[in-house]
Design an enzyme around this catalytic site. Structure first.
Site, PDB file in Angstrom:
ATOM      1  N   GLU A 780      84.145  28.709  45.613  1.00 41.53           N
ATOM      2  CA  GLU A 780      83.564  27.474  45.072  1.00 41.53           C
ATOM      3  C   GLU A 780      84.483  27.030  43.949  1.00 41.53           C
ATOM      4  O   GLU A 780      84.700  27.760  42.979  1.00 41.53           O
ATOM      5  CB  GLU A 780      82.156  27.707  44.535  1.00 41.53           C
ATOM      6  CG  GLU A 780      81.534  26.450  43.958  1.00 41.53           C
ATOM      7  CD  GLU A 780      80.493  26.738  42.897  1.00 41.53           C
ATOM      8  OE1 GLU A 780      80.646  26.207  41.769  1.00 41.53           O
ATOM      9  OE2 GLU A 780      79.557  27.503  43.164  1.00 41.53           O
ATOM     10  N   CYS A 814      80.772  22.947  36.986  1.00 41.10           N
ATOM     11  CA  CYS A 814      81.500  22.474  38.175  1.00 41.10           C
ATOM     12  C   CYS A 814      80.872  21.195  38.709  1.00 41.10           C
ATOM     13  O   CYS A 814      81.559  20.335  39.249  1.00 41.10           O
ATOM     14  CB  CYS A 814      81.460  23.546  39.270  1.00 41.10           C
ATOM     15  SG  CYS A 814      82.224  25.097  38.808  1.00 41.10           S
TER      16      CYS A 814
END
Length: 1023
Positions: A780, A814
């Site tokens: 990720e 993120c």
């Protein structure tokens, strides 16, 4: 080191403690106590109450509503139907849309898919229905030219006039002067003027609202009808951060403002009532009210008051508190008793927060009982509490009249545009005044707020809806709440699970902490202080004997237990032990592995003070962020434990020919390297590790070098829960050494990584070039996350969502918003509000509740972001500030203007928001530009147009799409998180397919006929 939240010093008296004690008390206990007190009254009065209320219902049903009355429309198009909701959506959004193109889209969106025939309605409603049906058919036949036609000024004007008619039902006037002209005061008709709907987002808005209040008071002062008029004041309109975390500033700045407004109201011989807010703000509202009452300039004033919500479990102690204060200050208080207006929102907020119970009643009948107990208590406060009963319910009105026992010193209240026929019927029998709660303001500003009130009062369960339903028996329409409890004991609504059980039998929700509960926060602060970070010990073999200094960027240097970086020898030992022993863990039944992870989740919650303190100190987290991260870690443990049982416990049988058994099973791969980032040093770390463990793998866990202590304690607790030492290994150290050696080793059967795209590519190359089998990389990575806002969005909601998405956690997520696309038609409306709201963000020590933004992780990161801003200084359109005496890696938030995402070369991992304009017809171009950057993590959309939302959903290459809310805070098992393209490999963390990537699939085929026949077939029987 001792962490202190900076909690406000609120009053400390037994009544306030009781108020806190009933915050989330069991519903059944409170309702049982209310019924015990009310039953003698009800038993003696119920027949008269029902007869009286039934008579009024009959009168209302025979009353002919005006042709264009909204209530008439809602009988034909009820809010429970798609048609009713479509009309309300038009009313909520159309008047504020400045451009004809988007307005045309909204009209098409809300009318083209529905049948609008209304043959049984009154003629005007029929005509409106025919017009809508004609337009619907016209849309379907002329789709190619639709938008040009719908954007025609005449068509838009017709629709806007219709929506203004809806608005006129609920808004007394667009200005106070117009409202006074429209008002019809009399001995039985009074008014309470409400100057606005939404709360302030900026100080500029707060000052403007203050001016509106003072102007209204001055205008009313010169009007002819003074004595019985009043004004309603919303405290959140007078301060942009009306929350407990900012209580010190609220008390410093809001109290003098409210005193000034109260003095003006007193001078004008007007009453002033503080409006009800969300339940979490009750204590703060009472503290503000207490300090205002203590003002010398307001001594002996009899015009002050408060709205009290009956759906709150704290309703009764609130009334007790008001009565005591009225006696203490010798100041009779007006009490407006209301049922409550934020019920569905409050239920959701408590579920999301994972609180122990709800702060309000989950049954409507319980709220009705609470209201009557409140009315009884208000009458008991004779001479101190002046009763005002806001209700549209005939049974409630009849009950209050019975309680009054002939008293005349009280009034009823209703909303403008609602309940007038009912009160006309009541006042024919009883000359009791009714005050109209009358909103004043521009239609486009107030209608969104008022539509929510209409939805509340027009819901199927509402008396307002039932009273006009001729097919419903009067006895049923009365909705006597006492009858609901005659045969059953009080209980909460079991269709609404407690927050801890919102996931059903699969798993328990993680335990939350109420950030607005001062009493609870004091307890948490004390518990964190008891495990002062100087005393934290780490039992990992990598903990140092001596202590080392870490820099808490939110404060100063503190000495805590240090973590020694592992050596190559440590790495080799861990790899060999994990490689030799992983199969024993893989052979452990999945249910046993799940049991260990469940125990770990309990240990994390038990050690909450220890973990929260360290998240604040080592990770630089605000308390709210630290709580969210701890809860996410707990959720990962429980979710993956449940998924392990579902997917790994037993093989799945596959269809096939008779005489043969075919199954497929998931099995562990071997040893996983888990490499986690510093921005979520507990949640992502635990998510990676527990996913690998749940799937039957051994783990080498390498935390970020900036946050090793948090990871060390997490490993310690997993070992304590029962994960074997030779299966779970903790290897802190530099990525350049430990990370590279770890990934390159052939004993590693898979890598799970969260971090930069650049590093993920490097890991991928290492895995591809090494000897041995091909292994998975679960990555990720970052994103250039965008939010698209069209002109149908509500500006206040846009600002709230953008501020959270871009600046919470100092932008170090993120999922954080990196570029905002604003439709040019609302750019000049939204941007000033957004800039002002950003400048109100307080940068400060993360342990203080008043701090909105803590530090970025370290000085190197701070310098990198500042360098970027320096290079783009000409594009900066707004910048916040950092207190001059604040030491550490703090960055003032910034807004940078771009022409589009194509100018954004890289992700700026901090509190920096980029903004770009777009034309309404350029939506496809915007989506293409975002897709072309190659990232695909999160995206936000703010729009009231379903077709626009659906179009973006189909064409945006993004892992997580959020509609009309913030873009951050994905919840495990609810919003599985992960991106595509340059933003990750998938599958999504916290999702149903995540564990599969940690496993191999094995198919087993057994020809059972080889050993003599097919028992299943032979015993099948004849069909």
């Amino acid at each position: 080191m001792t962490l202190r939240f900076g909690l406000p010093e609120f009053q400390n008296d037994p009544l306030f403690e009781r108020l806190q004690g009933t915050y989330r008390a069991p519903e059944e206990k409170i309702v049982a106590e209310f019924l015990e007190t009310l039953n003698p009254f009800y038993t003696s009065e119920k027949d008269q109450i029902r007869v009286r209320a039934g008579k009024w219902v009959e009168a209302v049903r025979t009353h002919k509503l005006s042709s264009l009355n909204v209530q008439s429309m809602l009988q034909v198009y009820p809010l429970s139907s798609e048609r009713g909701r479509s009309i309300m959506s038009l009313a909520e959004a159309l008047l504020r849309i400045p451009d004809s193109y988007t307005a045309g889209l909204l009209i098409r969106d809300k009318i083209s898919e529905l049948n609008w025939s209304a043959t049984e309605a009154q003629v005007p409603i029929q005509l409106a229905g025919w017009g809508l049906e004609f337009l619907r058919k016209f849309i379907l036949e002329k789709e190619s030219k639709l938008l040009n036609r719908l954007s025609d000024p005449f068509i838009l004007r017709v629709f806007k006039i219709g929506m203004q008619q809806v608005a006129n039902q609920f808004i007394l006037g667009t200005t106070i002067e117009k409202a006074i002209k429209r008002a019809e005061p009399s001995a039985l008709r009074r008014y309470s003027y409400d100057m606005l709907g939404e709360g302030a987002r900026t100080w500029e808005m707060a000052h403007r609202y203050k001016g509106a209040y003072l102007h209204a008071i001055e205008t009313l002062k010169s009007a002819d009808h003074l004595e019985a008029q009043s004004i309603s004041v919303k405290l959140s309109a007078l301060h942009p951060k009306y929350f407990v975390g900012h209580a010190e500033d609220v008390l410093k700045n809001l109290v003098p403002t409210l005193i000034e407004i109260a003095e003006a109201a007193r001078s004008a011989r007007l009453a002033m009532t503080i409006d009800a807010e969300e339940v979490a703000r009750l204590e703060l509202s009472l503290e503000v009210m207490d300090r205002v009452m203590n003002s010398e300039s307001l001594k002996a004033w009899n015009g002050f008051g408060l709205a009290v919500q009956a759906y709150q479990k704290r309703m009764l102690p609130t009334l007790d508190w008001l009565c005591e204060k009225a006696q203490s200050y010798k100041m009779p208080l007006n009490v407006r008793l209301v049922k409550g207006a934020y019920w569905d929102t409050e239920i959701k907020l408590d579920q999301v927060a994972g609180l122990s119970d709800y702060a309000l009643f989950t049954k409507k009948s319980a709220t009705d009982i609470s209201y009557l107990r409140g009315a009884q208590r208000i009458f008991e406060g004779e001479g101190h509490l002046r009763p005002q009963f806001a209700t549209h319910n005939a049974f409630t009105i009849s009950s209050v009249i019975a309680m009054a026992k002939g008293r005349r010193d009280y009034e009823f209240q209703r909303l403008q545009g609602m309940g007038e026929p009912l009160y006309q019927a009541v006042q024919k029998d009883y000359e009791i005044p009714c005050r109209i709660y009358a909103p004043v303001g521009e239609h486009q500003d107030l209608l969104a707020y008022l539509v929510r009130r209409l939805l509340e009062n027009g819901a199927n369960s509402s008396f307002v809806n039932k009273i006009y339903d001729a097919d419903l028996a009067i006895s049923s329409a009365l909705d006597d709440p006492f009858q609901k409890f005659e045969k059953t004991q009080p209980s909460r609504n079991h269709n609404i699970p407690l927050p801890s059980h919102m996931y059903g039998d699969s798993r328990r929700n993680s335990k939350g902490f109420d950030m607005q509960d001062i009493s609870g926060l004091r307890t948490l602060e004390s518990e964190i202080q008891k495990v002062s970070l100087e005393k934290i010990s780490v039992n990992s073999r990598h903990s140092q004997g001596e202590r080392r200094e870490i820099i808490n960027p939110g404060d100063s240097k503190h000495v805590v237990g240090g973590i020694q970086e592992c050596t190559l020898e440590d790495l080799e030992n861990a790899l060999e032990l994990a490689h030799q022993n992983w199969e024993s863990w893989e052979m452990t039944p999945a249910s046993k592995r799940a049991e260990i992870l469940e125990k770990a989740s309990q240990l994390f919650e038990k050690n909450a003070p220890r973990l929260l303190g360290l998240l604040q100190c080592e990770g630089g987290k605000t308390l709210a962020d630290a709580i969210s991260e701890l809860r996410e870690a707990v959720d990962f443990c429980r979710y993956y434990a449940n998924q392990a049982i579902l997917d790994f416990e037993n093989p799945t049988r596959l269809p096939g020919p008779t005489g043969e058994v075919n199954t497929i099973s998931l099995r562990g791969r071997g040893v996983f390297a888990c490499i986690s980032p510093w921005n979520f040093p507990l949640a992502i770390f635990i998510g990676q590790v527990t996913a690998a463990l749940a799937s039957g793998n051994a783990v080498i866990a390498k935390p970020a070098s900036q946050t090793p202590l948090i990871a060390a304690i997490a490993i310690e607790l997993l070992h304590e829960a029962g994960v074997p030492q030779n299966i779970l290994h903790f290897l802190p150290g530099k990525a350049s050494l430990i990370g590279n050696m770890l990934v390159s080793d052939s004993r590693i059967s898979g890598v799970v990584f969260t971090g930069s795209t650049k590093t993920a590519k490097h890991i991928n190359a290492q895995l591809a070039n090494r000897n041995g089998p091909l292994v998975p990389l679960i990555a990720e990575t970052g994103g250039l996350n965008a939010m698209i806002v069209d002109s149908s969005a509500l500006p206040e909601q846009v600002v709230d969502s953008v501020i959270i998405s871009a600046f919470q956690s100092a932008g170090q997520r993120c999922s954080a918003l990196r570029i905002l696309y604003l439709q040019e038609d609302i750019y000049d409306t939204v941007m000033p509000m957004l800039i002002a709201a950003m400048k109100e963000l307080k940068v400060g020590n993360p342990s203080r509740l008043e701090s909105d933004l803590g530090p970025v992780i370290d000085k190197a990161t701070c310098d990198e972001i500042e360098e970027y801003l320096t290079q783009n200084s000409k594009r900066i359109i707004a910048r916040g500030s950092v207190p001059s005496d604040l030491q550490g890696s703090y960055i003032a938030p910034a807004i940078v203007k771009l022409s589009g995402i194509e100018e954004l070369e890289k992700e700026v991992f901090g509190p920096v928001l980029h903004v770009a304009k777009f034309k309404a017809r350029e939506l496809d171009q915007v989506i293409s530009q975002i897709n072309e950057k190659g990232y695909g993590l999160t995206m936000g959309v703010m729009s009231r147009i379903e077709s626009t939302i659906s179009h973006i959903q189909k064409h945006a290459h993004v892992g997580n799409l959020y509609i009309n809310r913030s873009m951050i805070g994905a919840v495990v098992g609810v919003q599985p998180f992960g991106g595509e393209g340059l933003s990750g490999t998938g599958p999504k963390a916290g999702g149903p397919f995540y564990l599969h990537r940690f496993a191999v699939e094995r198919t087993f085929t057994d020809n059972i006929t080889a050993m003599g026949g097919n028992p299943e077939l032979l015993t099948l029987g004849e069909g």
